[in-house]
Design an enzyme around this catalytic site. Structure first.
Site, PDB file in Angstrom:
ATOM      1  N   HIS A  43       9.719  23.228  -4.943  1.00 41.56           N
ATOM      2  CA  HIS A  43       8.594  22.459  -5.481  1.00 41.56           C
ATOM      3  C   HIS A  43       7.323  22.765  -4.690  1.00 41.56           C
ATOM      4  O   HIS A  43       6.259  22.989  -5.268  1.00 41.56           O
ATOM      5  CB  HIS A  43       8.860  20.951  -5.391  1.00 41.56           C
ATOM      6  CG  HIS A  43       9.949  20.453  -6.268  1.00 41.56           C
ATOM      7  ND1 HIS A  43      10.930  19.601  -5.808  1.00 41.56           N
ATOM      8  CD2 HIS A  43      10.217  20.654  -7.580  1.00 41.56           C
ATOM      9  CE1 HIS A  43      11.749  19.308  -6.798  1.00 41.56           C
ATOM     10  NE2 HIS A  43      11.341  19.940  -7.888  1.00 41.56           N
TER      11      HIS A  43
ATOM     12  N   LYS B  16      17.200   6.679 -15.492  1.00 46.19           N
ATOM     13  CA  LYS B  16      17.782   7.662 -14.580  1.00 46.19           C
ATOM     14  C   LYS B  16      17.856   7.076 -13.176  1.00 46.19           C
ATOM     15  O   LYS B  16      16.871   6.545 -12.666  1.00 46.19           O
ATOM     16  CB  LYS B  16      16.909   8.926 -14.582  1.00 46.19           C
ATOM     17  CG  LYS B  16      17.480  10.078 -13.819  1.00 46.19           C
ATOM     18  CD  LYS B  16      16.570  11.302 -13.989  1.00 46.19           C
ATOM     19  CE  LYS B  16      17.071  12.466 -13.174  1.00 46.19           C
ATOM     20  NZ  LYS B  16      16.164  13.613 -13.267  1.00 46.19           N
TER      21      LYS B  16
ATOM     22  N   ARG C 199      13.322  28.303 -12.556  1.00 49.11           N
ATOM     23  CA  ARG C 199      14.305  28.756 -11.560  1.00 49.11           C
ATOM     24  C   ARG C 199      15.166  29.852 -12.190  1.00 49.11           C
ATOM     25  O   ARG C 199      14.662  30.924 -12.453  1.00 49.11           O
ATOM     26  CB  ARG C 199      15.126  27.580 -11.051  1.00 49.11           C
ATOM     27  CG  ARG C 199      14.300  26.626 -10.194  1.00 49.11           C
ATOM     28  CD  ARG C 199      15.107  25.476  -9.704  1.00 49.11           C
ATOM     29  NE  ARG C 199      15.626  24.704 -10.831  1.00 49.11           N
ATOM     30  CZ  ARG C 199      16.464  23.703 -10.740  1.00 49.11           C
ATOM     31  NH1 ARG C 199      16.923  23.333  -9.582  1.00 49.11           N
ATOM     32  NH2 ARG C 199      16.869  23.051 -11.798  1.00 49.11           N
TER      33      ARG C 199
ATOM     34  N   SER D 256      18.366  19.230  -6.725  1.00 48.45           N
ATOM     35  CA  SER D 256      18.577  17.959  -6.028  1.00 48.45           C
ATOM     36  C   SER D 256      20.054  17.741  -5.737  1.00 48.45           C
ATOM     37  O   SER D 256      20.421  17.264  -4.664  1.00 48.45           O
ATOM     38  CB  SER D 256      18.033  16.797  -6.855  1.00 48.45           C
ATOM     39  OG  SER D 256      16.640  16.892  -6.966  1.00 48.45           O
TER      40      SER D 256
END
Length: 179
Positions: A31, A55, A104, A142
Site C-alpha cells: 500500500h 466486514k 497485485r 492482510s
C-alpha cells in the site's frame, strides 16, 4: 499534459486530485509503495479508507486513519479519510477525477477490471489508473500478514511486509483476546 497538471473535465472533476481506496486493514508496504508512487503523479492524493459494517476489521476506522497517516506523513500532498458507500461516489464528493488502484497478481486484474467498468457506468467522468504492485509486495495480503504475525515473534519477518511503525499496533491487536 502531465498527470499532475490542473486539468478539470467538463463534469467539474479535477484530474490533479486522485483517490486511492481500500480497507488498509492493516496498511502494508505494498500500500505504501502505491501511495508513494501515486503521490508523485498527482497534486493531491486522498487515501480513502472504506468502512464496511458487514466486514469484520482488525483495526477500527480511527486506528486505520492514524496508521496510514503515520506511514505517509513524509508525503505533504497525501490526505487520509474514511468513507462508506460506493468508492465512485466518494471520489466525486471530493471533486477528484481519478481513482488509483494497485494491481497485485494477475488474478487481481479481472476483479479490478470489472469494478472499473461498473464505476465507469456509474460515473463516466471518473478515470481509473492502475499501478502494478512492486514485485516485492505482489503476494502480500492482510491474511498473510496476520498469519505471519501469529506464528512468528520476529519483527524482522513482519517488517518485510508492513512498515515498521505499524508492527507494535499489529502485534497489540493480534494479542488482544477479541481478535
Amino acid at each position: 499534459m502531465t498527470l499532475n497538471s490542473s486539468h478539470t473535465d467538463a463534469g467539474g472533476l479535477s484530474h490533479s486530485i486522485a483517490v486511492y481506496t481500500g480497507s488498509f486493514d492493516p496498511v502494508t508496504l505494498g500500500h505504501l509503495h502505491i501511495i508513494e508512487r501515486a503521490s508523485k503523479l498527482f497534486d493531491t492524493l486522498v487515501v480513502g479508507i472504506g468502512i464496511n459494517a458487514d466486514k469484520k476489521s482488525l483495526f477500527n476506522p480511527e486506528e486505520r486513519i492514524e496508521l496510514v497517516q503515520t506511514i505517509s506523513n513524509h508525503l505533504p500532498n497525501v490526505r487520509v479519510q474514511t468513507f462508506d458507500g460506493l468508492a465512485v461516489d466518494f471520489v466525486r464528493s471530493l471533486g477528484a477525477g481519478v481513482m488509483v488502484r494497485g494491481i497485485r497478481p494477475l488474478t487481481d486484474i479481472a476483479g479490478e477490471f470489472t469494478m472499473m467498468m461498473a464505476n465507469r457506468q456509474l460515473d463516466a467522468d471518473i478515470e481509473t489508473v492502475f499501478l502494478m504492485a512492486d514485485e516485492r509486495f505482489a503476494h502480500v495480503s492482510s491474511s498473510l500478514l496476520k498469519q505471519i504475525a501469529a506464528l512468528s515473534e520476529n519483527d524482522d519477518h513482519l517488517a518485510k511486509f508492513v512498515p515498521r511503525p505499524i508492527i507494535p499496533s499489529l502485534r497489540a491487536k493480534l494479542a488482544a483476546p477479541s481478535v
